[in-house]
Design a protein around this motif. Sequence first.
Motif, short mmCIF file in Angstrom:
data_model
loop_
_atom_site.label_atom_id
_atom_site.label_comp_id
_atom_site.label_asym_id
_atom_site.label_seq_id
_atom_site.Cartn_x
_atom_site.Cartn_y
_atom_site.Cartn_z
N GLU A 14 0.83 -1.21 0.00
CA GLU A 14 0.00 0.00 0.00
C GLU A 14 0.86 1.26 0.00
N LEU A 93 -8.06 8.73 -5.08
CA LEU A 93 -8.87 7.52 -5.08
C LEU A 93 -8.86 6.85 -6.46
N VAL A 94 -9.12 7.62 -7.50
CA VAL A 94 -9.17 7.05 -8.86
C VAL A 94 -7.79 6.57 -9.30
N SER A 96 -5.37 5.61 -7.40
CA SER A 96 -5.04 4.43 -6.59
C SER A 96 -5.71 3.18 -7.17
N TRP A 97 -6.96 3.31 -7.57
CA TRP A 97 -7.65 2.16 -8.17
C TRP A 97 -6.91 1.68 -9.41
N ILE A 98 -6.51 2.62 -10.27
CA ILE A 98 -5.83 2.25 -11.51
C ILE A 98 -4.49 1.58 -11.22
N ASN A 100 -3.45 0.25 -8.40
CA ASN A 100 -3.67 -0.98 -7.65
C ASN A 100 -4.06 -2.14 -8.57
N THR A 101 -4.85 -1.86 -9.59
CA THR A 101 -5.23 -2.90 -10.55
C THR A 101 -4.01 -3.44 -11.28
#
Length: 112
Positions: A14, A93-94, A96-98, A100-101
């Motif tokens: 993380e 947030l957005v 991080s999602w990208i 993280n994927t």
Amino acid sequence: MELLVDLVIGSVIEWAILMIVIPIAQRLADFSMPGAVEMAWKLAAIVLLKNIVGSGLGSAVGGFGGGLAAIAVFWGGLYKVFDLDIFGAVIILVASWIVNTYVATALMAAFA
């Protein structure tokens, strides 16, 4: 012992993702950002505190309560350190999602 190993490995992953995401989000949302070394240890402290609070309260009051507490610690820490507004939070947030994927896909491919 297994919980401690999971906590450390999850926190390191993380932290690494946030070290990638925060500078990108800062360029897009224009919020304050400390120097690289200061940012690294502050993010490490936020991530560890969030994971410890989430794990501790999750086992004491249930997963939902622990999750809410972890969310509050994480976003509160980011708000305090980086002086975020709502736009900066959405960008983080957005992004991080990208990221993280891609990281999760790479890890699954590496260990599959």
